[in-house]
Write a protein that holds these residues in place. Structure first.
Motif, PDB file in Angstrom:
ATOM      1  N   ALA A  95       0.989  -0.482 -12.118  1.00 56.43           N
ATOM      2  CA  ALA A  95       1.829   0.409 -13.102  1.00 56.43           C
ATOM      3  C   ALA A  95       1.517   1.663 -13.088  1.00 56.43           C
ATOM      4  N   LEU A  96       0.125   2.005 -13.184  1.00 61.64           N
ATOM      5  CA  LEU A  96      -0.427   3.368 -13.212  1.00 61.64           C
ATOM      6  C   LEU A  96       0.220   4.106 -12.203  1.00 61.64           C
ATOM      7  N   LEU A  97       0.064   3.558 -10.892  1.00 67.14           N
ATOM      8  CA  LEU A  97       0.439   4.404  -9.579  1.00 67.14           C
ATOM      9  C   LEU A  97       2.029   4.656  -9.805  1.00 67.14           C
ATOM     10  N   GLY A  98       2.716   3.817 -10.342  1.00 63.94           N
ATOM     11  CA  GLY A  98       4.107   3.872 -10.250  1.00 63.94           C
ATOM     12  C   GLY A  98       4.393   5.111 -11.085  1.00 63.94           C
ATOM     13  N   VAL A  99       3.748   5.224 -12.350  1.00 66.05           N
ATOM     14  CA  VAL A  99       4.032   6.409 -13.431  1.00 66.05           C
ATOM     15  C   VAL A  99       3.450   7.595 -12.793  1.00 66.05           C
ATOM     16  N   VAL A 100       2.390   7.797 -11.951  1.00 65.63           N
ATOM     17  CA  VAL A 100       1.994   8.947 -11.112  1.00 65.63           C
ATOM     18  C   VAL A 100       2.871   9.304 -10.475  1.00 65.63           C
ATOM     19  N   GLU A 101       3.523   8.262  -9.346  1.00 66.14           N
ATOM     20  CA  GLU A 101       4.556   8.648  -8.338  1.00 66.14           C
ATOM     21  C   GLU A 101       5.749   9.355  -9.036  1.00 66.14           C
ATOM     22  N   GLN A 102       6.169   8.666 -10.010  1.00 65.11           N
ATOM     23  CA  GLN A 102       7.222   9.135 -10.767  1.00 65.11           C
ATOM     24  C   GLN A 102       7.291  10.587 -11.420  1.00 65.11           C
ATOM     25  N   LYS A 103       6.050  10.843 -11.803  1.00 67.33           N
ATOM     26  CA  LYS A 103       5.763  12.064 -12.357  1.00 67.33           C
ATOM     27  C   LYS A 103       5.739  13.286 -11.241  1.00 67.33           C
ATOM     28  N   THR A 104       5.041  12.918 -10.211  1.00 68.59           N
ATOM     29  CA  THR A 104       5.094  13.818  -9.094  1.00 68.59           C
ATOM     30  C   THR A 104       6.264  14.192  -8.677  1.00 68.59           C
ATOM     31  N   ALA A 105       7.161  13.029  -8.159  1.00 73.86           N
ATOM     32  CA  ALA A 105       8.535  13.057  -7.799  1.00 73.86           C
ATOM     33  C   ALA A 105       9.279  14.233  -8.636  1.00 73.86           C
ATOM     34  N   LEU A 110     -27.199  13.288  -5.055  1.00 75.19           N
ATOM     35  CA  LEU A 110     -26.097  13.092  -6.416  1.00 75.19           C
ATOM     36  C   LEU A 110     -24.721  13.763  -6.020  1.00 75.19           C
ATOM     37  N   LEU A 111     -24.900  14.964  -5.182  1.00 79.51           N
ATOM     38  CA  LEU A 111     -23.659  15.576  -4.671  1.00 79.51           C
ATOM     39  C   LEU A 111     -22.767  14.400  -3.769  1.00 79.51           C
ATOM     40  N   PHE A 112     -23.413  13.707  -3.046  1.00 82.04           N
ATOM     41  CA  PHE A 112     -22.850  12.766  -1.951  1.00 82.04           C
ATOM     42  C   PHE A 112     -22.195  11.737  -2.626  1.00 82.04           C
ATOM     43  N   LYS A 113     -23.153  11.136  -3.606  1.00 84.98           N
ATOM     44  CA  LYS A 113     -22.574  10.017  -4.352  1.00 84.98           C
ATOM     45  C   LYS A 113     -21.418  10.054  -5.362  1.00 84.98           C
ATOM     46  N   VAL A 114     -21.679  11.404  -6.059  1.00 86.31           N
ATOM     47  CA  VAL A 114     -20.795  11.283  -7.095  1.00 86.31           C
ATOM     48  C   VAL A 114     -19.717  12.282  -7.051  1.00 86.31           C
ATOM     49  N   SER A 115     -19.732  13.369  -6.134  1.00 93.67           N
ATOM     50  CA  SER A 115     -18.625  14.490  -5.969  1.00 93.67           C
ATOM     51  C   SER A 115     -17.767  13.995  -4.643  1.00 93.67           C
ATOM     52  N   ALA A 116     -18.409  13.086  -4.081  1.00 92.83           N
ATOM     53  CA  ALA A 116     -17.445  12.860  -2.641  1.00 92.83           C
ATOM     54  C   ALA A 116     -15.973  12.471  -3.151  1.00 92.83           C
ATOM     55  N   VAL A 117     -15.026  13.057  -2.771  1.00 87.95           N
ATOM     56  CA  VAL A 117     -13.640  12.343  -2.896  1.00 87.95           C
ATOM     57  C   VAL A 117     -13.281  11.994  -1.593  1.00 87.95           C
ATOM     58  N   HIS A 118     -12.938  10.596  -1.552  1.00 87.14           N
ATOM     59  CA  HIS A 118     -12.391  10.120  -0.072  1.00 87.14           C
ATOM     60  C   HIS A 118     -11.105  10.123   0.016  1.00 87.14           C
ATOM     61  N   ALA A 119     -10.651  10.216   1.178  1.00 93.63           N
ATOM     62  CA  ALA A 119      -9.322  10.537   1.856  1.00 93.63           C
ATOM     63  C   ALA A 119      -8.359   9.186   1.754  1.00 93.63           C
ATOM     64  N   ASN A 120      -8.463   8.659   0.700  1.00 88.65           N
ATOM     65  CA  ASN A 120      -7.488   7.458   0.572  1.00 88.65           C
ATOM     66  C   ASN A 120      -6.053   7.727   0.320  1.00 88.65           C
ATOM     67  N   THR A 121      -5.257   6.877   1.039  1.00 87.73           N
ATOM     68  CA  THR A 121      -3.802   7.012   0.967  1.00 87.73           C
ATOM     69  C   THR A 121      -3.247   6.158  -0.080  1.00 87.73           C
ATOM     70  N   VAL A 122      -2.494   6.813  -1.039  1.00 87.25           N
ATOM     71  CA  VAL A 122      -2.257   5.902  -2.197  1.00 87.25           C
ATOM     72  C   VAL A 122      -0.937   5.095  -1.842  1.00 87.25           C
ATOM     73  N   PRO A 123      -0.791   3.880  -1.742  1.00 90.52           N
ATOM     74  CA  PRO A 123       0.471   3.035  -1.351  1.00 90.52           C
ATOM     75  C   PRO A 123       1.578   3.330  -2.187  1.00 90.52           C
ATOM     76  N   PRO A 124       2.712   3.581  -1.599  1.00 88.68           N
ATOM     77  CA  PRO A 124       3.906   4.029  -2.340  1.00 88.68           C
ATOM     78  C   PRO A 124       4.399   2.772  -3.289  1.00 88.68           C
ATOM     79  N   SER A 125       5.460   3.134  -3.890  1.00 84.79           N
ATOM     80  CA  SER A 125       6.122   1.892  -4.480  1.00 84.79           C
ATOM     81  C   SER A 125       6.877   1.059  -3.559  1.00 84.79           C
ATOM     82  N   GLY A 126       6.687  -0.318  -3.773  1.00 89.40           N
ATOM     83  CA  GLY A 126       7.324  -1.126  -2.835  1.00 89.40           C
ATOM     84  C   GLY A 126       6.375  -1.849  -1.947  1.00 89.40           C
ATOM     85  N   SER A 127       5.292  -1.338  -1.765  1.00 88.45           N
ATOM     86  CA  SER A 127       4.166  -1.813  -1.027  1.00 88.45           C
ATOM     87  C   SER A 127       3.870  -3.293  -1.483  1.00 88.45           C
TER      88      SER A 127
END
Length: 456
Positions: free
Chosen positions: A67-77, A20-37
């Protein structure tokens, strides 16, 4: 000898926990595409982090995600903190059912967007308000109350904390006037329809009945049973035979493993049943069926992965796709603030179909049945009815004693009809509420392990 049993029980628990820990709790190191991708870059990222195998990701889903990723990127910036999520559950991910699947959804948010979530697990109905208040004290922005058992406690906490938004997976009309509560209609009965279709096909002609175990008496559960029945009747028509009789117990619980196991035993031992389906959030009953030569249909496709090929399908959706979609609406349309509405949020077909667990259909399911299910899913994806494929259209009219029961404008059953259609079925035997017989042999496996550990 006693220590031997304890060691086996503990080892089994640790193995399951590790899986369960392997399936549920594993967080993959994905790179979020920046705006304009490019759109294809966002599509590839979405399919990876939402675990969507279907190449046909609908535009409205991808547009909202971008759009969600754009909002997250803006808030982070701008140095603004992202909203945090509180997750209220009657069990934990070890149930391999509803709690397991909804946990996957909020893990997807953490994996794809970087949103933190705080769980309150194994919460009893009477403790739900206090559990929600603990989440409020942690500063969460959105609380997801996953179970019908919690619905009654949501309003008092929501009214006292208008700064926090609440999500309930049931369209309860009494709450539509509270501005910080939003109901989401999961359309789970669509998946139940597919389960009923498969269950009928997988029951041979010489077996006269199919078993079913329902959780609690709640309107969405009744809709699930009706969806299951519509699927069975469609399958019987395709098979050119009369549908099998469905025999079911109500357990009045989502997570009582012992009661589910004893009810499964009763169904196969006292009726002409080879397959038992369930909407109960525990895997133990399915394991007992498998070990004793019967077929099961669990409340999540991952039960099939854990328990083997005699567990045929999924009765519930994975929450990877719905969680991303709902949180996208929360952030993009509501800016993370109160988002109550007078009508429930109905997830588009593209959302819940993208998260059905039918990619893990058992290898024991014949190719003919698999291809028929695939064809039905394709029909669902192109259905002109936004609210339901199962309870709308000409094919539904063929299943009714009186086709005039369909609304002449929407061509669908209304909400009341969806709940009461079981009165038309001559193929249902409702056994009522199941109680474990009080005998020396009724100590369940889970209770036995707990007692042995305590004694030692």
């Amino acid at each position: 000898m006693q220590h031997k049993y304890v060691n086996i029980a503990v080892l089994s628990f640790l193995v399951l926990l590790a899986m369960l820990l392997f399936k549920v709790s594993a967080v993959h190191a994905n790179t979020v595409p920046p705006s304009g991708s490019s759109r294809n870059t966002f599509l590839t990222f979405y399919r990876q982090c939402a675990r969507v195998d279907d190449e046909k990701v609908v535009d409205e889903v991808l547009d909202l995600f971008i759009a969600l990723l754009g909002v997250v990127e803006q808030k982070t910036a701008q140095g603004e903190p992202l909203p945090t999520i509180g997750w209220l559950s009657p069990s934990d991910a070890s149930d391999l059912g509803w709690s397991y699947n909804s946990a996957l959804g909020w893990q997807a948010l953490q994996r794809c967007v970087g949103v933190k979530w705080f769980p309150e697990t194994n919460v009893h109905e009477e403790d739900a308000p206090d559990a929600m208040r603990r989440l409020v004290d942690k500063g969460v922005s959105l609380i997801f109350a996953t179970s019908a058992e919690f619905v009654g406690g949501v309003p008092q906490v929501a009214l006292a904390h208008p700064e926090v938004s609440f999500l309930i997976p049931f369209p309860v009309e009494d709450f539509f006037t509270i501005p910080n509560i939003r109901a989401v209609n999961m359309n789970v009965w669509e998946a139940s329809y597919l389960n009923g279709y498969i269950a009928e096909w997988m029951t041979p002609d010489h077996v006269s009945e199919i078993g079913q175990m329902g959780s609690v008496h709640f309107f969405t559960e009744y809709q699930n049973h009706n969806g299951f029945e519509f699927g069975r009747m469609d399958a019987a028509r395709d098979m050119n035979r009369e549908p099998r009789r469905m025999v079911y117990w109500w357990l009045n619980s989502y997570s009582d493993a012992d009661k589910a196991t004893f009810a499964a035993q009763d169904l196969v031992q006292n009726h002409d049943i080879q397959l038992v389906a369930q909407t109960v959030d525990r895997y133990e009953s399915q394991r007992w069926l498998r070990d004793n030569g019967y077929n099961g249909m669990g409340a999540t496709a991952d039960m099939g992965q854990f328990l083997g090929s005699t567990v045929y399908a999924s009765d519930f959706v994975r929450w990877d796709v719905p969680a991303l979609y709902v949180f996208g609406l929360f952030m993009v349309n509501g800016d993370g603030k109160a988002w109550g509405a007078a009508t429930p949020l109905v997830l588009p077909h593209s959302v819940w179909l993208g998260s059905l667990g039918y990619g893990t259909l058992s290898v024991d399911v014949p190719d003919e049945v698999r291809s028929r299910v695939d064809a039905i899913v394709d029909l669902m994806k192109t259905s002109p009815f936004a609210s339901s494929f199962v309870f709308c259209g000409d094919r539904v009219a063929l299943l009714l004693d009186d086709p005039a029961d369909l609304d002449p404008v929407t061509k669908c059953l209304n909400a009341t009809q969806m709940l009461t259609m079981n009165k038309l079925y001559p193929t249902i035997e409702d056994l009522g509420d199941f109680e474990i017989p009080l005998t020396e042999d009724t100590l369940g496996t889970g209770s036995m392990v707990a007692m042995i550990i305590i004694i030692v």
